[in-house]
Structures are given as structure tokens and as C-alpha cells.
Design a protein around this motif. Structure first.
Motif, PDB file in Angstrom:
ATOM      1  N   TYR A   1      -7.907   2.584  -3.411  1.00 51.04           N
ATOM      2  CA  TYR A   1      -7.760   1.527  -2.521  1.00 51.04           C
ATOM      3  C   TYR A   1      -9.071   0.873  -2.164  1.00 51.04           C
ATOM      4  O   TYR A   1     -10.109   1.656  -1.910  1.00 51.04           O
ATOM      5  CB  TYR A   1      -6.854   1.806  -1.053  1.00 51.04           C
TER       6      TYR A   1
ATOM      7  N   ALA B   1      -4.638  -2.792  -3.190  1.00 49.32           N
ATOM      8  CA  ALA B   1      -3.941  -1.677  -3.663  1.00 49.32           C
ATOM      9  C   ALA B   1      -3.514  -1.507  -5.203  1.00 49.32           C
ATOM     10  O   ALA B   1      -3.460  -2.437  -5.739  1.00 49.32           O
ATOM     11  CB  ALA B   1      -2.572  -1.464  -3.000  1.00 49.32           C
TER      12      ALA B   1
ATOM     13  N   GLU C   1      -0.084   4.073   2.881  1.00 51.10           N
ATOM     14  CA  GLU C   1      -1.173   4.399   2.496  1.00 51.10           C
ATOM     15  C   GLU C   1      -1.856   4.767   3.780  1.00 51.10           C
ATOM     16  O   GLU C   1      -2.317   3.773   4.606  1.00 51.10           O
ATOM     17  CB  GLU C   1      -2.209   3.799   1.568  1.00 51.10           C
TER      18      GLU C   1
ATOM     19  N   ASP D   1      -5.133   2.915   4.795  1.00 47.81           N
ATOM     20  CA  ASP D   1      -4.725   1.360   5.021  1.00 47.81           C
ATOM     21  C   ASP D   1      -3.986   1.209   6.356  1.00 47.81           C
ATOM     22  O   ASP D   1      -4.613   0.092   7.109  1.00 47.81           O
ATOM     23  CB  ASP D   1      -3.722   0.813   3.735  1.00 47.81           C
TER      24      ASP D   1
ATOM     25  N   SER E   1       0.842  -1.217   0.063  1.00 44.08           N
ATOM     26  CA  SER E   1       0.002   0.061  -0.053  1.00 44.08           C
ATOM     27  C   SER E   1       0.849   1.562   0.106  1.00 44.08           C
ATOM     28  O   SER E   1       0.351   2.297  -0.125  1.00 44.08           O
ATOM     29  CB  SER E   1      -0.842  -0.179   1.251  1.00 44.08           C
TER      30      SER E   1
END
Length: 217
Positions: A198, A159, A5, A8, A2
Motif C-alpha cells: 500500500y 491499494a 487494511e 490505511d 483497502s
């Protein structure tokens, strides 16, 4: 995957904040030499919210870290072990770990070895009073939980990143187990959340299917 992120990492922190214990394998511990498996470590800006959530649910300040190892190859200087963890291993390895790991670690034996029964591991964790367990892998541990029919739900982040393979070893979600075509572990989609590109997916597992006629069209 990710790329750190924030959404996340917030989801990871939220799952930890809802758990009594976080269960990982020794390989995951070694692969993350500075990590703490706490809600605030993965998403510091939400630390006060995570703490309030745990307080309202009557949970301890942090989930207990549970490290599962059959061979006992653990770095004693890892900060997560220095902070105290529950280590579950075999009878033959337990004595060695009691003398080599920090004193604030609890060592439990769950079987003769050389392999560990995931059912016995879960029984040992439940006997500690933990009911809501979060496993963050790695892929060998997750594979054993799924093979034993012990995983209730799967939280999966999709992702927008592609990863290929050449000669490098890059395990997938599951390693050490092969299910298809002879065995399938079906799941149903329970919820979907989206942040930018995402996707945050939640699946619920059902009984395993071993009849090939149920698998192939």
C-alpha cells in the motif's frame, strides 16, 4: 478498496485526530449507516494515542462532524447525528431540519439554495473556530471543493486492488465536475509512505490552469 487494511485505517484515524472538524456530504452519511467520524472509531487500538495527540494540540476530545446537505435528506436516527453534529444547509431546508434532527445537532443556513456555495460552507465552519478541516467526501463534495480552489491537500491511498465497471454505478474520486481538457488542478507530491503493498500519498494543490497550452503538449 483497502479491504480494511490496518495501516490505511490508522492513517484515516491520524488525519481525524489532527483535525478540528471532519466535513462530509449527506450521501457519505447515508452510505455509512453505523459510522462515527472519530479517530478511535476507524482504528480503535490507537484510541489512547489519538486522544493524547488531541490533548497535546489543545483540541476537543473529538473533531466536530460537519454534514453538508442542500436537500436535507438525512437519516435522523443515524448514530453520528444522534451523537451531535453540525449540519450546514440552505435557508429553505434549515427550518425543516431543526424540527426533524436530534436536538443536539446544530443547523446552520449557508445560502438561499437550491445549491450550496462551498466558500460559504467553509466560512460557516471557520466561524465556529475550526481551522484544520478534513473532508472525507464523497466525490461530489470533493469535486466542488476542488472546483472552487478550496482544497489545500489530498491524501490518497493506492491499494493493490483492481475494480472494474459494467453497468454498476461506481463514482471515482471526483463526481459532478469535469476538468480536463479545459481546466487542470495541478498538485505536487509532498510525501510518500509505504506499508507492504500500500502507498500513502500526500499532494499539495496549486493554482488552477485554464490555458489549454499549459495542459496539452
Amino acid at each position: 478498496m483497502s479491504g480494511r487494511e490496518p495501516a490505511d485505517r490508522f492513517t484515516m484515524g491520524l488525519l481525524r485526530a489532527c483535525a478540528d472538524a471532519v466535513v462530509i456530504g449527506a450521501g457519505t452519511l447515508r452510505a455509512s449507516p453505523r459510522h462515527h467520524w472519530t479517530p478511535q472509531h476507524v482504528h480503535p487500538s490507537a484510541a489512547s494515542d489519538f486522544a493524547e495527540l488531541r490533548r497535546r494540540r489543545g483540541r476537543a476530545a473529538d473533531p466536530e462532524l460537519v454534514v453538508v446537505t442542500a436537500r436535507g435528506a438525512l437519516p435522523a436516527d443515524h448514530p453520528a447525528l444522534q451523537a451531535g453534529a453540525l449540519v450546514i444547509t440552505t435557508d429553505t431546508v434549515a427550518a425543516h431540519l431543526r424540527s426533524s434532527l436530534p436536538a443536539n445537532c446544530t443547523i446552520l443556513a449557508a445560502g438561499q439554495g437550491p445549491a450550496l456555495s462551498m466558500r460559504e460552507v467553509l466560512d460557516a465552519v471557520h466561524n465556529r473556530g475550526h481551522r484544520v478541516l478534513l473532508t472525507e467526501g464523497g466525490p461530489y463534495l470533493v469535486g466542488q471543493f476542488i472546483a472552487g480552489g478550496l482544497l489545500d491537500e489530498l491524501f490518497l491511498t493506492t491499494a493493490p486492488v483492481l475494480a472494474g465497471r459494467t453497468d454498476a454505478t461506481r463514482p471515482g474520486l471526483i463526481a459532478g465536475q469535469e476538468f480536463l481538457p479545459g481546466l487542470r488542478h495541478p498538485a505536487s507530491l509532498a510525501s510518500v509512505r509505504r506499508h507492504a503493498s500500500y502507498l500513502f500519498l500526500r499532494y499539495q494543490f496549486h493554482r488552477s490552469i485554464t490555458d489549454a497550452s499549459d495542459i496539452l503538449p
